[in-house]
Scaffold this active site. Sequence first.
Site, PDB file in Angstrom:
ATOM      1  N   ARG A 104      94.089  -8.750 -43.391  1.00  0.00           N
ATOM      2  CA  ARG A 104      94.978  -7.716 -42.889  1.00  0.00           C
ATOM      3  C   ARG A 104      95.394  -6.743 -43.994  1.00  0.00           C
ATOM      4  O   ARG A 104      95.581  -5.559 -43.766  1.00  0.00           O
ATOM      5  CB  ARG A 104      96.223  -8.336 -42.246  1.00  0.00           C
ATOM      6  CG  ARG A 104      97.092  -7.284 -41.591  1.00  0.00           C
ATOM      7  CD  ARG A 104      98.197  -7.832 -40.729  1.00  0.00           C
ATOM      8  NE  ARG A 104      98.854  -6.721 -40.067  1.00  0.00           N
ATOM      9  CZ  ARG A 104      98.445  -6.157 -38.952  1.00  0.00           C
ATOM     10  NH1 ARG A 104      97.378  -6.615 -38.336  1.00  0.00           N
ATOM     11  NH2 ARG A 104      99.092  -5.138 -38.410  1.00  0.00           N
ATOM     12  N   ASP A 149     109.955 -13.333 -42.905  1.00  0.00           N
ATOM     13  CA  ASP A 149     109.071 -14.360 -43.477  1.00  0.00           C
ATOM     14  C   ASP A 149     109.805 -15.649 -43.812  1.00  0.00           C
ATOM     15  O   ASP A 149     109.159 -16.680 -44.046  1.00  0.00           O
ATOM     16  CB  ASP A 149     108.386 -13.824 -44.734  1.00  0.00           C
ATOM     17  CG  ASP A 149     107.233 -12.879 -44.415  1.00  0.00           C
ATOM     18  OD1 ASP A 149     106.780 -12.885 -43.267  1.00  0.00           O
ATOM     19  OD2 ASP A 149     106.812 -12.138 -45.311  1.00  0.00           O
ATOM     20  N   MET A 197     111.100  -9.582 -34.774  1.00  0.00           N
ATOM     21  CA  MET A 197     109.966  -8.714 -35.070  1.00  0.00           C
ATOM     22  C   MET A 197     108.632  -9.211 -34.545  1.00  0.00           C
ATOM     23  O   MET A 197     107.766  -8.418 -34.189  1.00  0.00           O
ATOM     24  CB  MET A 197     109.886  -8.482 -36.582  1.00  0.00           C
ATOM     25  CG  MET A 197     111.102  -7.743 -37.124  1.00  0.00           C
ATOM     26  SD  MET A 197     111.092  -7.525 -38.918  1.00  0.00           S
ATOM     27  CE  MET A 197     109.687  -6.432 -39.130  1.00  0.00           C
ATOM     28  N   ASP A 219      97.580 -13.220 -39.838  1.00  0.00           N
ATOM     29  CA  ASP A 219      98.287 -14.238 -39.072  1.00  0.00           C
ATOM     30  C   ASP A 219      98.297 -13.935 -37.585  1.00  0.00           C
ATOM     31  O   ASP A 219      98.360 -12.786 -37.170  1.00  0.00           O
ATOM     32  CB  ASP A 219      99.751 -14.335 -39.536  1.00  0.00           C
ATOM     33  CG  ASP A 219      99.881 -15.031 -40.867  1.00  0.00           C
ATOM     34  OD1 ASP A 219      98.970 -15.807 -41.199  1.00  0.00           O
ATOM     35  OD2 ASP A 219     100.873 -14.792 -41.561  1.00  0.00           O
TER      36      ASP A 219
END
Length: 441
Positions: free
Chosen positions: A97, A319, A341, A121
């Site tokens: 990514r 995170d 999110m 992910d």
Amino acid sequence: MNAFEIHGGKPLKGEIIPQGAKNEALQILSAVLLTEEEMTISNIPDIKDVNKLIELLGDLGVRVNRLNKDTYSFQAKDINLDYFKSMEFRAKGSGLRGSIMIVGPLLARFGKAAIPKPGGDKIGRRRLDTHFLGFEKLGARFQYDADTHFFNVDATNLTGTYILMEEASVTGTANIVMAAVLAKGTTTIYNAACEPYLQQLCKMLNRMGAKISGIGSNLLTIDGVDQLGGTTHRMLPDMIEVGSFIGLAAMTESEITIKDVAFHELGIIPSVFSRLGIQFELRGDDIYIPTQHTYEIDTFIDGSILTISDAPWPGFTPDLLSIVLVTAAQAKGNVLIHQKMFESRLFFVDKLIDMGAQIILCDPHRATVIGLNKAFRLRGIEMTSPDIRAGVSLLIAALSAQGKSIIHNIEQIERGYQDIELRLQALGADIKRIQANPTLH
């Protein structure tokens, strides 16, 4: 396939040094494409996502020289733009990514770029609109080929403009900043991300000759320059690792010192863990966490259940919500975790429930954790890591649990955490790498 076998329930002790910041590295390494002069970058984490990007830079024609374990020099003097058309680029780019981050620098310096739809992910929809809308406002034209899954972008005449970002995306802001530093005229970015990693990028670009003001705020002003030069840069320690080790110490009743944390760059992370009842001391730039047999979750002033949610910086990073959730499972008290999110990031809680945690998954974004206060130990099970952060959360749970746990798909964990089993072993953890095929999904 590789898996971790963990025998938990043992307190750990010692010192651990956080790696360089993964999310900063993906931005900083992409920025080497902005100049043909040499760049020297240190404290680079030795993890799969970062190593893949370094390999991709080499394939593009960047001269890469590894000076020691965490330091590289880069020189992007002879870039092979035809590489974009190769099947090899499509395969490598789509598996990472972070490869989206090379688009801004390439547009700025060469006026064109292409990128396959990136991977990463599986934590919900992660749109790239913010990146491309910003490029478009700077004068780029892009086309998405649904058959080949390629984004093709043309930007032969980037011109500064006013950009109001629809979301304060860290990677989106970084990409637009890197495209704007060589654009003609002045670019103003409002609702810009202001994370420390983005600040690090902007400070480095200024040392290279860029003219960026407003660093640390959500309003950035960039006066375009004709070219940039080389510089040196050192990554910050990874704040996600710092938070992970705080949670690990509390869950396992361990005495751990986290070294060289760049405390003043951690924002509200320490205070959030403090609200879970975790004690720590700041010793110089180290965080010392004493052995704690119990820790109690705070409440709001009116006595209502504490809610911990994510938000753009200086809010709490998404995170670390997985780490907070698993840490709360053995606290005294209750907490509502609100992941705003990413709509799939809490789906790993079924494994924690199988281990004995009391968690109610309210919906894809919210989970209520009813702390066990260590009255009951989690039990070891066999499980599979769905993504980087959930994987480390499950690893922390396994280290605190009674009995044996096996975690499959540890490649996900290794995408974000360097030599994790070796560093845990140095603290006294009973963890080893094994070859095993998953029997659970």
